[in-house]
Design a protein around this motif. Structure first.
Motif, PDB file in Angstrom:
ATOM      1  N   GLN A   1       0.848  -1.199   0.000  1.00 37.25           N
ATOM      2  CA  GLN A   1       0.000   0.000   0.000  1.00 37.25           C
ATOM      3  C   GLN A   1       0.885   1.251   0.000  1.00 37.25           C
ATOM      4  N   GLY A   2       0.261   2.401  -0.074  1.00 35.00           N
ATOM      5  CA  GLY A   2       1.032   3.646  -0.064  1.00 35.00           C
ATOM      6  C   GLY A   2       1.346   4.168  -1.462  1.00 35.00           C
ATOM      7  N   GLY A   3       0.882   3.468  -2.483  1.00 30.39           N
ATOM      8  CA  GLY A   3       1.064   3.949  -3.856  1.00 30.39           C
ATOM      9  C   GLY A   3       2.505   3.839  -4.317  1.00 30.39           C
ATOM     10  N   ALA A   4       2.714   4.188  -5.577  1.00 28.75           N
ATOM     11  CA  ALA A   4       4.075   4.230  -6.103  1.00 28.75           C
ATOM     12  C   ALA A   4       4.891   5.248  -5.305  1.00 28.75           C
ATOM     13  N   SER A   5       4.213   6.255  -4.784  1.00 32.32           N
ATOM     14  CA  SER A   5       4.910   7.322  -4.052  1.00 32.32           C
ATOM     15  C   SER A   5       5.631   6.809  -2.807  1.00 32.32           C
ATOM     16  N   LEU A   6       5.067   5.816  -2.129  1.00 31.09           N
ATOM     17  CA  LEU A   6       5.789   5.277  -0.965  1.00 31.09           C
ATOM     18  C   LEU A   6       7.018   4.469  -1.405  1.00 31.09           C
ATOM     19  N   GLN A   7       6.957   3.928  -2.605  1.00 34.07           N
ATOM     20  CA  GLN A   7       8.130   3.221  -3.121  1.00 34.07           C
ATOM     21  C   GLN A   7       9.322   4.165  -3.286  1.00 34.07           C
ATOM     22  N   PHE A   8       9.025   5.437  -3.591  1.00 38.01           N
ATOM     23  CA  PHE A   8      10.108   6.427  -3.708  1.00 38.01           C
ATOM     24  C   PHE A   8      10.948   6.448  -2.428  1.00 38.01           C
ATOM     25  N   SER A   9      10.289   6.216  -1.265  1.00 39.12           N
ATOM     26  CA  SER A   9      11.010   6.189   0.017  1.00 39.12           C
ATOM     27  C   SER A   9      11.504   4.798   0.383  1.00 39.12           C
TER      28      SER A   9
ATOM     29  N   LEU B   1      15.001   4.228 -12.827  1.00 38.30           N
ATOM     30  CA  LEU B   1      14.421   4.958 -13.962  1.00 38.30           C
ATOM     31  C   LEU B   1      12.899   4.857 -13.941  1.00 38.30           C
ATOM     32  N   THR B   2      12.260   5.737 -14.691  1.00 36.81           N
ATOM     33  CA  THR B   2      10.793   5.761 -14.817  1.00 36.81           C
ATOM     34  C   THR B   2      10.479   5.319 -16.242  1.00 36.81           C
ATOM     35  N   SER B   3       9.882   4.127 -16.390  1.00 37.14           N
ATOM     36  CA  SER B   3       9.769   3.555 -17.742  1.00 37.14           C
ATOM     37  C   SER B   3       8.815   4.317 -18.647  1.00 37.14           C
ATOM     38  N   ASN B   4       7.814   4.952 -18.051  1.00 34.96           N
ATOM     39  CA  ASN B   4       6.873   5.757 -18.842  1.00 34.96           C
ATOM     40  C   ASN B   4       6.565   7.023 -18.061  1.00 34.96           C
ATOM     41  N   ASN B   5       6.724   8.154 -18.721  1.00 42.08           N
ATOM     42  CA  ASN B   5       6.545   9.432 -18.045  1.00 42.08           C
ATOM     43  C   ASN B   5       5.145   9.968 -18.316  1.00 42.08           C
ATOM     44  N   THR B   6       4.312   9.703 -17.347  1.00 41.03           N
ATOM     45  CA  THR B   6       2.870   9.924 -17.411  1.00 41.03           C
ATOM     46  C   THR B   6       2.509  11.375 -17.735  1.00 41.03           C
ATOM     47  N   ILE B   7       3.320  12.287 -17.247  1.00 40.23           N
ATOM     48  CA  ILE B   7       2.994  13.707 -17.393  1.00 40.23           C
ATOM     49  C   ILE B   7       3.535  14.275 -18.710  1.00 40.23           C
TER      50      ILE B   7
ATOM     51  N   ALA C   1       4.770  -0.539  -9.355  1.00 34.08           N
ATOM     52  CA  ALA C   1       3.703   0.160 -10.079  1.00 34.08           C
ATOM     53  C   ALA C   1       2.489   0.338  -9.184  1.00 34.08           C
ATOM     54  N   GLY C   2       2.004   1.554  -9.089  1.00 38.52           N
ATOM     55  CA  GLY C   2       0.687   1.779  -8.500  1.00 38.52           C
ATOM     56  C   GLY C   2      -0.321   1.139  -9.454  1.00 38.52           C
ATOM     57  N   ALA C   3      -1.375   0.533  -8.910  1.00 42.59           N
ATOM     58  CA  ALA C   3      -2.262  -0.246  -9.784  1.00 42.59           C
ATOM     59  C   ALA C   3      -3.171   0.592 -10.672  1.00 42.59           C
ATOM     60  N   GLN C   4      -3.385   1.840 -10.314  1.00 42.25           N
ATOM     61  CA  GLN C   4      -4.533   2.573 -10.878  1.00 42.25           C
ATOM     62  C   GLN C   4      -4.400   3.061 -12.322  1.00 42.25           C
ATOM     63  N   LYS C   5      -3.339   2.645 -13.019  1.00 41.87           N
ATOM     64  CA  LYS C   5      -3.256   2.992 -14.445  1.00 41.87           C
ATOM     65  C   LYS C   5      -3.613   1.779 -15.308  1.00 41.87           C
ATOM     66  N   ASN C   6      -2.798   0.739 -15.250  1.00 44.31           N
ATOM     67  CA  ASN C   6      -3.072  -0.409 -16.124  1.00 44.31           C
ATOM     68  C   ASN C   6      -3.524  -1.662 -15.386  1.00 44.31           C
TER      69      ASN C   6
ATOM     70  N   ALA D   1      12.844   0.040 -11.633  1.00 45.12           N
ATOM     71  CA  ALA D   1      12.001   0.833 -12.532  1.00 45.12           C
ATOM     72  C   ALA D   1      10.629   1.105 -11.942  1.00 45.12           C
ATOM     73  N   ASP D   2      10.237   2.369 -12.038  1.00 45.04           N
ATOM     74  CA  ASP D   2       8.858   2.775 -11.761  1.00 45.04           C
ATOM     75  C   ASP D   2       8.081   2.551 -13.057  1.00 45.04           C
ATOM     76  N   MET D   3       7.268   1.502 -13.074  1.00 53.11           N
ATOM     77  CA  MET D   3       6.483   1.175 -14.273  1.00 53.11           C
ATOM     78  C   MET D   3       5.006   1.457 -14.058  1.00 53.11           C
ATOM     79  N   SER D   4       4.711   2.414 -13.188  1.00 53.68           N
ATOM     80  CA  SER D   4       3.308   2.666 -12.824  1.00 53.68           C
ATOM     81  C   SER D   4       2.402   2.858 -14.028  1.00 53.68           C
ATOM     82  N   SER D   5       2.905   3.559 -15.041  1.00 52.37           N
ATOM     83  CA  SER D   5       1.978   3.902 -16.117  1.00 52.37           C
ATOM     84  C   SER D   5       2.208   3.127 -17.411  1.00 52.37           C
ATOM     85  N   ASP D   6       3.075   2.095 -17.380  1.00 47.67           N
ATOM     86  CA  ASP D   6       3.102   1.237 -18.582  1.00 47.67           C
ATOM     87  C   ASP D   6       3.300  -0.248 -18.303  1.00 47.67           C
TER      88      ASP D   6
HETATM   89  C1  LIG Z   1       0.836   7.821 -11.096  1.00 48.83           C
HETATM   90  C2  LIG Z   1       2.281   7.659 -10.972  1.00 48.83           C
HETATM   91  C3  LIG Z   1       2.943   7.688  -9.726  1.00 48.83           C
HETATM   92  C4  LIG Z   1       2.225   7.981  -8.430  1.00 48.83           C
HETATM   93  O1  LIG Z   1       1.470   6.911  -8.045  1.00 48.83           O
HETATM   94  P1  LIG Z   1       0.683   6.895  -6.660  1.00 48.83           P
HETATM   95  O2  LIG Z   1       0.184   5.493  -6.636  1.00 48.83           O
HETATM   96  O3  LIG Z   1      -0.393   7.922  -6.754  1.00 48.83           O
HETATM   97  O4  LIG Z   1       1.642   7.187  -5.568  1.00 48.83           O
HETATM   98  C5  LIG Z   1       4.299   7.473  -9.713  1.00 48.83           C
HETATM   99  N1  LIG Z   1       4.994   7.236 -10.833  1.00 48.83           N
HETATM  100  C6  LIG Z   1       4.402   7.209 -12.047  1.00 48.83           C
HETATM  101  C7  LIG Z   1       5.208   6.953 -13.265  1.00 48.83           C
HETATM  102  C8  LIG Z   1       3.033   7.423 -12.150  1.00 48.83           C
HETATM  103  O5  LIG Z   1       2.432   7.404 -13.352  1.00 48.83           O
END
Ligand SMILES: *Cc1c(COP(=O)(O)O)cnc(C)c1O
Length: 365
Positions: free
Chosen positions: A77-85, A152-158, A197-202, A176-181
């Motif tokens: 839990q804690g989202g991808a953001s907690l993984q940063f820590s 690295l961040t595999s896909n840059n959501t923004i 990866a946070g689950a809420q994208k794919n 790798a932060d693969m949250s968005s791919d």
């Molecule tokens: C959405 C996103 C995050 C943040 O995810 P949370 O689950 O809201 O913490 C981090 N990294 C990437 C690449 C994202 O797309």
């Protein structure tokens, strides 16, 4: 114009569209889950019924991504953001340095959390050469063979850029932060020591974070950190050390079943290419009416970012898109512009409708 009468054209960047069949199944199973007389949310997380849901989700992910045996799949839990820590807490040892490849806002956040725990450096950055329009060349990354890890961040959501090939880092663990791919195409898990990866994208609804971690890394982790923030705690307990987000994990399992049913990652990758091409073609054939933010060779198939000639035109484009029922087209609040998020569950028809809308809008303006 709409594909299904009550379903929106949902291009949200996250949380984002879920497959309709998954939602329908969840609805059908909601009140009486598999003969238990209760919903999956009401089951004990120690019951065999829940455990089956939990283990099936883990196994489906292993199958879909061909995850080798020397890796653990964790649901945190804690989202991808907690993984940063958690990553630097666990793996940035004293006397070592961690490299971060800077390709956008999420890399920046990951780097600034890591700074709180130890020595970090930028292995590359594409900020200066034009606000994160590209992915650095694999050969241009700077790191040393004794670094704690490379992130690295595999896909840059923004910014709407995406890696296509990943570096071979030898003995340096690649994270790798693969949250968005994640799950958008086949990947070679063997290249990575840790994927999150946070689950809420794919993958499903928000509330679950997937971590795929090589087992030998668990043994090298720092020990003087809180129990809940140690990967080993969750690995030892099959992600059932405390109460996991059971409903989210159930939904994630159903999304994975859906992904397998529609042909797995090769089929999904083909669909994603078709979807992205519809939008990028509308940009590329517009004679500059639309211009993409990302360099063509760094374009994301998940988040497609572009601008119009003027702020006024962009404003009326976004307003009309909204009126026509296209949801989530506004660029991220930090950079503005337009962004189409075409995650796995976004149907081809939705992208077709939006690309037609783009062409129509250009004709009228
Ligand atoms: C959405 C996103 C995050 C943040 O995810 P949370 O689950 O809201 O913490 C981090 N990294 C990437 C690449 C994202 O797309």
């Amino acid at each position: 114009m709409k594909v299904q009468t009550q379903r929106a054209f949902n291009f949200n960047a996250g949380p984002s569209a879920l497959p309709i069949s998954v939602l329908e199944k969840a609805q059908a199973e909601l009140i009486d889950f598999r003969g238990t007389g209760m919903s999956v949310m009401e089951l004990s997380h120690r019951s065999s019924t829940y455990e089956e849901v939990h283990n099936q989700a883990i196994n489906s992910l292993k199958l879909l991504l061909s995850i080798p045996d020397q890796y653990e799949v964790l649901f945190l839990q804690g989202g991808a953001s907690l993984q940063f820590s958690m990553i630097p807490m666990n793996f940035l040892q004293q006397g070592k340095k961690a490299g971060y490849v800077m390709t956008g806002s999420w890399s920046e956040k990951a780097l600034s959390e890591a700074k709180l725990f130890g020595d970090v450096f930028q292995a590359a950055s594409t900020k200066e050469e034009g606000s994160y329009r590209s992915i650095p060349k694999v050969g241009d990354l700077k790191f040393n063979s004794d670094d704690a890890y490379l992130h690295l961040t595999s896909n840059n959501t923004i910014y709407g850029t995406q890696w296509t090939d990943f570096p071979d880092t030898g003995d340096v663990p690649l994270i790798a932060d693969m949250s968005s791919d994640i799950l958008s195409k086949p990947i070679d898990v063997n290249k990575f020591a840790l994927i999150y990866a946070g689950a809420q994208k794919n993958l499903g609804p928000s509330g679950v974070t997937v971590v795929i971690i090589r087992k030998d890394l668990l043994e090298q982790a720092n020990t003087n950190i809180p129990t809940m923030l140690k990967y080993s705690t969750h690995a030892k307990n099959n992600s059932l050390y405390n109460t996991p987000p059971t409903f989210g994990i159930y939904m994630l399992g159903e999304v994975l079943n859906w992904a397998r049913e529609i042909g797995g990652l090769t089929a999904i990758a083909e669909q994603n290419e078709t979807k992205a091409k519809l939008i990028y073609d509308a940009i590329d054939t517009s004679n500059g009416f639309y211009h993409g933010h990302a360099e063509p060779d760094s374009r994301s198939l998940m988040n497609l970012t572009f601008n119009l000639k003027s702020k006024e035109l962009e404003k009326s484009f976004l307003e009309l898109a909204k009126q026509e029922g296209f949801v989530g087209i506004n660029g991220h609040r930090s950079i503005g512009g337009c962004r189409v998020s075409a995650y796995n569950a976004v149907p081809i028809d939705a992208c077709k409708a939006f690309s037609e809308f783009m062409v129509e809008f250009q004709k009228k303006n």
